[in-house]
Each structure stands twice: as C-alpha cells, then as structure tokens.
Scaffold this active site. Structure first.
Site, mmCIF file in Angstrom:
data_model
loop_
_atom_site.group_PDB
_atom_site.id
_atom_site.type_symbol
_atom_site.label_atom_id
_atom_site.label_comp_id
_atom_site.label_asym_id
_atom_site.label_seq_id
_atom_site.Cartn_x
_atom_site.Cartn_y
_atom_site.Cartn_z
ATOM 1 N N ASP A 86 0.842 -1.200 -0.001
ATOM 2 C CA ASP A 86 0.077 0.136 -0.023
ATOM 3 C C ASP A 86 1.044 1.297 0.078
ATOM 4 O OD1 ASP A 86 -3.225 0.447 1.512
ATOM 5 O OD2 ASP A 86 -2.211 1.743 0.104
ATOM 6 N N GLU A 89 -10.543 7.048 4.056
ATOM 7 C CA GLU A 89 -9.539 6.240 5.222
ATOM 8 C C GLU A 89 -9.653 6.858 6.484
ATOM 9 O OE1 GLU A 89 -6.377 5.940 1.535
ATOM 10 O OE2 GLU A 89 -5.721 5.315 3.445
HETATM 11 C C1 GLC Z 1 -4.260 4.272 -0.229
HETATM 12 C C2 GLC Z 1 -5.090 3.350 0.215
HETATM 13 C C3 GLC Z 1 -5.350 1.986 -0.854
HETATM 14 C C4 GLC Z 1 -4.934 2.643 -2.287
HETATM 15 C C5 GLC Z 1 -3.593 3.335 -2.167
HETATM 16 C C6 GLC Z 1 -3.504 3.842 -3.730
HETATM 17 O O1 GLC Z 1 -3.656 4.779 1.172
HETATM 18 O O2 GLC Z 1 -5.020 2.569 1.496
HETATM 19 O O3 GLC Z 1 -6.586 1.552 -0.728
HETATM 20 O O4 GLC Z 1 -5.171 1.736 -3.261
HETATM 21 O O5 GLC Z 1 -3.475 4.196 -1.111
HETATM 22 O O6 GLC Z 1 -4.160 5.158 -3.525
#
Ligand code: GLC
Length: 602
Positions: A301, A498
């Site tokens: 991530d 988030e």
């Molecule tokens: C974010 C998320 C993830 C996403 C990634 C790219 O922090 O946790 O779900 O795909 O970063 O944006």
C-alpha cells in the site's frame, strides 16, 4: 495535429501493425519462456526499477522512467493531469508509457489507479454507488456489469490497473473505510468480490490490452480492534485472530478472487496479532502464495512498508523478504531514488537473496505479458466517449435503485407524481459531492458540483408532474407558509476517505436533526433519506420520522433514488450490515441490540 500527437499516432500505428503481426494469446508456457529470456538479460538496476511504483506527481523528471526502467506509476487519489478531462488523462498515460518504452529492454510500464466506484478520479466519469450500497443490492451480475463498465472507462484513458475490489468485511463501523466493504459478512464479500474481479478483468482494449484488478487489503483490514489504530481509533490497527480463525473467516474471499484469476493483491496497513501485514512472510508468502497458490504479484500500500518497525532500509529488507513484489514507494515520503539505492544495496550485501528478487520481477513481467502490455501498451482516443456514457449511467442508476434500503414507511411511499407540492430539504438534497463520498475526483472527495451527475433534488424534479411545486430548502428554515404536507429530507455524512472517516461516535449531525424538527414543527410529514458510509445512530429519532431509507453513497446518478420514492421500481435493497441501536457496537452487536438485522428492508 502537432508533432507530439503525430508521433503518438505513428507510434500507435506502428504498435498496431506489430500487434497485428504478433498479437497472439500467449500460453502460460510461452509467457514463462519470454519472461525467463528477459530476466536473464536484466541488470540488478533494471530489476530494482521494475519493483518500484511512483505516483506520477512525484516524478523528478520524466526521463527517470526510461533511465531507471521504472516498473509502474500510479495516480493516487487526486493525482490528475494538468486538466482533469479524459483526453488529458490519455495523453498523460501515452506520454509516460512512450518514455518508459525507451528503456534498454523495452519493458512497458503498468499504470495503476483507484477506480473503486467508477473511474472516480476522472471528471465526467460515471460514479457508481460505493461498495456498502452495492452490498445492499447483493446482485453479483450487476456488480460484474459495474466493474466491466468501470474498466472500459479506465482502459479508455490508457490506464492498465485498478486497485479494486476492496474485499474488506468491516466489523467496527467507526472505521472510516466501512463503506469500501460490500458487507460485514465475508460470505457476501466473497460472492460479490469474485464478480467484481471477473468484471474488471473482462475488458480488453481495441489493441488487446487488458485491465488488471487488485484484491485488497490483505488481510484483516476491516477487523481491527478499536483503539489500536491511527490516532487511537481504528484504521491500520491490530487484527487479533488465531491462524485458524483467520483462515476460516477471511481467507475464502481471497481464495475466490484468486480463483477468479485476480492478477494482483495489495498488502494491508493493519497488523495481524501485532505483526504488520507488510512485513509478514507467513501472510504474504506462506499463506497467500504457497497455500492459496497466488501467482500474480503483491503490491504494497501507499508507503505501507514505511510503517514496519525499524529504519527504511530494514523496512525494505523485511517487506521484500516477506513477499512484497512491487513497492508503492509513492515518492511523497521517501524519495524513490533512495528506495532504489537501498534495495540495490540490500541485494548486493545478500540481505535479500537474488532468488527473491527474480521471483518478484518474474511475477511482475508475467502480469505485464498476460495483459497485453508488451504487445500494445499505447492507446488511441477512439474509446473516450464511453466515459460517463448514457449506457454506463443507466447501469449506475439501476445500482442506485437496488441499493436503497427502506427501513420505515408509514404510508408515504410511493409518492404520487401528481402531488401538488413537495418540500425537498437537507444538506444532502442538492449536493453531488456528498452523495459520491470519498475517492471522488479528489482523495477526500468534495462538496457540491464536483463532477457530472444528478442530485437527489434533480431526480425529484425530473420525476414529478409539471404542475407539482417542488420547494427546495436546505435547512427547512425559510418555509413561510405551509404548502403541502410532505417533505423529503436528505441528511448524512460529509465525504471522507480512510482514517479521515475514523470516528468514536456515529451520532447524526445536530443540524440535520434541527432541519427535520423544523419541518415536523411546521406540520410536515418527513421522509428521511440518510447519505452515509455506514449505519448511524437513528434509534433516538426514527419514531418522529414518517419514513426512513438508507441510500448510502449513491454516486453520480441520484435520480435512481427517485425511481424508488415514486414507485417506478420496487424496492429490493436489503441491509448487508446489521444495524445496531448503538451503531458503535458494529457488526458483532448482539441480536437483542439491533435496530434492524442484516437482510432487512421493506
Ligand atoms: C491508499 C489506500 C489504498 C489505495 C492506495 C493508492 O492509502 O489504502 O486503498 O489503493 O493508497 O491510492
């Protein structure tokens, strides 16, 4: 046509010609052979480059793409081209891909984006309901169509890969990502997640390039203990489960995604029994790759490896040895050149065996071959019209209809289209941004006219007869004379994404309650529509309401709500999350603590 566009057009013509000559659905054996041929020629630097993913905003210079053989770019939430419109997205993709292809071995870039409820970063794209609403439809065929439509819009902009579907089965609704889960029930998630993977990966561009899906976040993202997360809340916290419990409860939905041939899996920020998923060899290699037989590649991530205890170099060693194949460095925190330098050092000093590096790079190259990237990475603009098309908006409107869950109706629905007058009130009545929620145009979403779409108010105006007097009043205060006796009041949550959505209380906003009370005190019957990413505390208020429906985060086609309000379609939406009297108790509340049980809907 200026020189740049002419060159692109020629490049595309050439690639089409080559493609016609060499377009074959390579067998797995042929792909293995080609991958082995390439990797035998690769330098350590080139292997390190392939394992590096950068957000395009943080590229130092575009020539780094070819100089370092960068494997992947992403657009994180809000990472737009200079102008946010489809042609500019396509031009940006072709520009980066053309530069990348100049690397010594001609290895193409794979470009990823969060197309999680439509191609939601792109202005004018169709915005579908967020997963919590799709869970209420519990309609896998519809979810297949939605994911396919999303991939068609993603592919039209050249982009190769969506970081979707999210396979969370959220239990604590105080988690800001509850709405990204189809359901708290892993069985529902398993069924709908597999349909989404198949839908996303069913799309092939006119040049034979496919769209890649991503099962995320592996594993236990929605099952953390309250208080162990960021800021003492939920997100990125600790999931406490025995190995047996994890395998029985959370693995089947990933097995189903792998059986549906998902090409990538994203590691999760949370910890499992105190160990960060990003650093867990047991999870990423022993369970995911060996036990489940996952043959695609694991992406970290966003700066996810940075959260592993230890310094950045030890984070790199721990995560790659654990089974991360590509690192979403991003470039926003640690510079990507520092990442590449430390990764190379770790390899050369033997902290990461070359066999692990070769496994990671082979997995990445295999996905690139399987998805046609080596054949025809560049894309013409002939599919741009599919973005936000009527056809896709109709699918989205159907999804909105099927996601509405009626929880109380004291004879108000269906509303007659011949009604003489109707009040439409509330913060969410005429607010496209609010009905779309997070991950829309920008990372955190936004308020008001953030993209193209129809609000709840638009839908009501388009449904009633020409003689109906529709009165919009945001807070219900400016209604002088009582006209008519019915008010539809749209209340709920402002957009969040988030951890910005992590909360310790799920009470309704005071101003929403005040708006409803204003209208009740003026003698109106009120039908309340709740825009939210989760069940909220309505138990203390619902007795005063004459009707109530959860509409979740419906996206751009708000007129789907009117289809239900005016009875054009039957209401089929059913709760995919239990709704406790106190919403903070979440999905594990005792039955005696529930206001509405999972599966309920009028
Ligand atoms: C974010 C998320 C993830 C996403 C990634 C790219 O922090 O946790 O779900 O795909 O970063 O944006």
């Amino acid at each position: 046509m200026n020189t740049f566009k002419k060159n692109i057009f020629l490049l595309i013509l050439v690639s089409l010609f080559i493609n016609c000559e060499s377009k074959t659905n390579l067998s797995d054996i042929q792909i293995e052979k080609k991958v082995d041929e390439i990797i035998d020629q690769m330098t350590v630097d080139e292997k390190v480059g392939q394992m590096t993913q950068i957000d395009q905003r943080f590229l130092d210079t575009i020539t780094d793409l070819s100089t370092y053989s960068i494997g992947s770019l992403l657009s994180g939430g809000g990472s737009h081209p200079s102008v946010n419109e489809p042609q500019a997205w396509l031009d940006m993709y072709n520009k980066y891909q053309s530069e990348t292809l100049k690397n010594r071995l001609g290895i193409p870039l794979v470009y990823g984006i969060d197309a999680v409820h439509g191609h939601n970063n792109v202005y004018g794209a169709t915005i579908f309901p967020q997963n919590i609403g799709l869970g209420a439809t519990n309609n896998p065929e519809l979810i297949y169509e939605i994911s396919k439509a999303t991939s068609l819009e993603v592919a039209a902009t050249g982009i190769d890969w969506t970081f979707s579907p999210c396979l969370s089965s959220p239990e604590d609704y105080r988690w800001g990502r509850t709405y990204e889960g189809f359901s708290s029930d892993p069985n529902i998630v398993e069924n709908l997640g597999a349909a989404a993977v198949e839908g996303y990966q069913s799309v092939e561009t006119e040049t034979g390039k496919k769209v890649i899906a991503c099962a995320k976040h592996f594993i236990g993202d929605g099952n953390t203990e309250f208080g162990t997360g960021m800021n003492g809340l939920v997100d990125r916290g600790n999931t406490i489960l025995t190995s047996e419990e994890l395998k029985e409860k959370l693995l089947p939905k990933y097995k189903a995604a792998i059986d549906a041939n998902v090409q990538t899996v994203m590691a999760s920020y949370n910890s499992w029994n105190g160990i960060k998923c990003h650093g867990s060899k047991e999870l990423l290699t022993d369970i995911l790759k060996i036990e489940l037989g996952f043959e695609g590649f694991v992406i970290s991530d966003w700066q996810g490896i940075d959260e592993i205890p230890g310094d950045y170099k030890s984070d790199i060693i721990t995560s790659i040895n654990a089974g991360i194949d590509m690192v979403m460095v991003s470039g926003q925190g640690q510079p990507y050149k520092k990442f590449m330098k430390l990764l190379k050092e770790s390899i050369q000093e033997g902290s990461i065996p070359m066999s692990r590096i070769d496994d990671a790079v082979k997995r990445i190259l295999k996905v690139k071959f399987s998805n046609g990237l080596f054949d025809s990475p560049l894309v013409t603009n002939e599919s741009l019209d599919i973005i936000g098309s009527e056809k896709h908006r109709d699918i989205a409107r159907q999804a909105v209809r099927e996601s509405v869950v009626i929880l109380k109706n004291d004879g108000l629905l269906p509303i007659s289209k011949e009604i003489s007058s109707i009040i439409v009130a509330g913060r969410g009545a005429d607010n496209l941004g609010m009905q779309c929620g997070g991950w829309t145009i920008n990372w955190q979403g936004g308020q008001g006219d953030i993209t193209v779409g129809k609000t709840i108010l638009d839908g009501i105006n388009n449904s009633v007869s020409v003689d109906t007097n529709v009165i919009y009043s945001k807070d219900g205060s400016d209604l002088s004379s009582v006209s008519g006796d019915l008010a539809v009041v749209v209340i709920g949550e402002d957009p969040y994404t988030e951890f910005f959505g992590d909360k310790d209380s799920l009470d309704l906003l005071k101003e929403d309650i005040d708006t409803i009370n204003q209208l009740k005190n003026k003698g109106y019957k009120v039908f309340v529509l709740l825009i939210s990413g989760r069940p909220m505390n309505v138990a203390d208020h619902i007795d005063e309401w004459d009707g109530f429906a959860a509409i979740w985060l419906p996206g751009s086609e708000g007129d789907g709500v009117s289809d239900i309000l005016f009875g054009d379609y039957p209401s089929t939406g059913r709760l995919s999350y239990p709704w406790p009297i106190q919403a903070e108790k979440g999905a594990n509340a005792k039955t005696s603590d529930l206001l509405f049980d999972v599966g309920f809907g009028l």
